[in-house]
Design a protein around this motif. Sequence first.
Motif, mmCIF file in Angstrom:
data_model
loop_
_atom_site.group_PDB
_atom_site.id
_atom_site.type_symbol
_atom_site.label_atom_id
_atom_site.label_comp_id
_atom_site.label_asym_id
_atom_site.label_seq_id
_atom_site.Cartn_x
_atom_site.Cartn_y
_atom_site.Cartn_z
ATOM 1 N N SER A 1 0.427 5.798 0.553
ATOM 2 C CA SER A 1 -0.434 6.959 0.749
ATOM 3 C C SER A 1 -0.055 8.106 -0.175
ATOM 4 O O SER A 1 -0.849 9.019 -0.389
ATOM 5 C CB SER A 1 -0.375 7.427 2.207
ATOM 6 O OG SER A 1 0.954 7.793 2.550
ATOM 7 N N ASN A 2 1.145 8.064 -0.723
ATOM 8 C CA ASN A 2 1.597 9.182 -1.553
ATOM 9 C C ASN A 2 2.266 8.743 -2.841
ATOM 10 O O ASN A 2 2.844 9.563 -3.549
ATOM 11 C CB ASN A 2 2.557 10.080 -0.766
ATOM 12 C CG ASN A 2 3.736 9.309 -0.186
ATOM 13 O OD1 ASN A 2 3.815 8.093 -0.300
ATOM 14 N ND2 ASN A 2 4.645 10.017 0.450
ATOM 15 N N THR B 1 0.848 -1.188 0.000
ATOM 16 C CA THR B 1 0.000 0.000 0.000
ATOM 17 C C THR B 1 0.888 1.245 0.000
ATOM 18 O O THR B 1 2.081 1.175 0.334
ATOM 19 C CB THR B 1 -0.914 0.039 1.233
ATOM 20 O OG1 THR B 1 -0.111 -0.006 2.423
ATOM 21 C CG2 THR B 1 -1.880 -1.136 1.230
#
Length: 370
Positions: free
Chosen positions: A202-203, A200
Amino acid sequence: VIANGAGIIDCLTPTLDLDGNGSSFGPNFNINWTGPSIISGSNTLYPTINAGGTYTLTITNTQNGCIEQAEVTIPEDLDEPLVNIIPPDEIDCNNQTILIDASGSYLPNNSTIQWDTDFGNIISGENTLTPTVDGSGTYVLTITNQNNGCTDEAAVTVFDNQIDPIANAGFDQILDCANETPVLSGSGSSVGPGIIYNWTTSNGNIISGAGTLNPIVDQGGTYNLLVTDTNNGCTAEAEVNITEDNDPPYIEIDEPPYFDCYNTTGEMILDASNSDNNPNFTIVWTTSNGGNIVSGGSTLTPTINTPGEYTLFLINPFNSCQNEMVVTVDGDIDPPNVVLAPGETLNCNNETLFLDATNSSSPSGAFTFD
């Protein structure tokens, strides 16, 4: 003949002595006890027994053959508990507490339950047949019949399988023009049946393979790898950073020169000196449509001598990124065409004449006369 017995055969008193005191005895008397279980002294007045039941004392007078008998009944209570423990589950990350199930055990009336453990830990239900534990170790259950002292015990071992998998997200990488879609590497992580992966961010951005060891990404950022062992529910995490360096060099070319007959030297300079100017950058000029580079084709200020299209390529070797810009150099170097009609003769009859240049031409359409 007198036969006496006091007490009860149970687990607290597994043996008793019968009492024939008061009966005849001596050299001319034969003494004989019979019954369910005489373990010693059957020819004495005080035999030892280890089972309940009816015992008979027979005394025979050897002188006259007379026989006399007496009986005594000894009660027995050997009602024993029975411990039955189902093999327990392992303690793992899915089940950090487990129940040990001994509910199939037999408990006589007035029985007590006691659990003991080596290295384990009972968190509740220590006086029941189904305690809850949260530690590995050996657990021993003892059931005692308080009425007769009979006991039974059994032990089970609880194993701890809280073993985390290994998560390794690999080394940090740089995303540049030579490596526009880096492949992340989780190859140092655990593998095998029941091991699953989940990446995963986030950015950043994962374009494929988020559930594999080697996803493909196309943006800088922090990428997190979660490794799960579905066999025991344990997990491990790791992260890797992708740094983005894919900016192309900056190019700026000044207003190009214009070729005309005022430029008598025939050479002009293209000025791109305001572009990124790193000595390690590669500079390449190319030309088409009649252009010509006289010199400086690998500098930011080449010399040209004809109109045409000129293209500057600027390459950054550190990230393999390049940029290009096209500039068009125009010009007007065609001379005007002057055509004068044959002149007439000045004389007294023709003191003024017209000069005829109407067949002349100019690319710009403008004329000056001197």
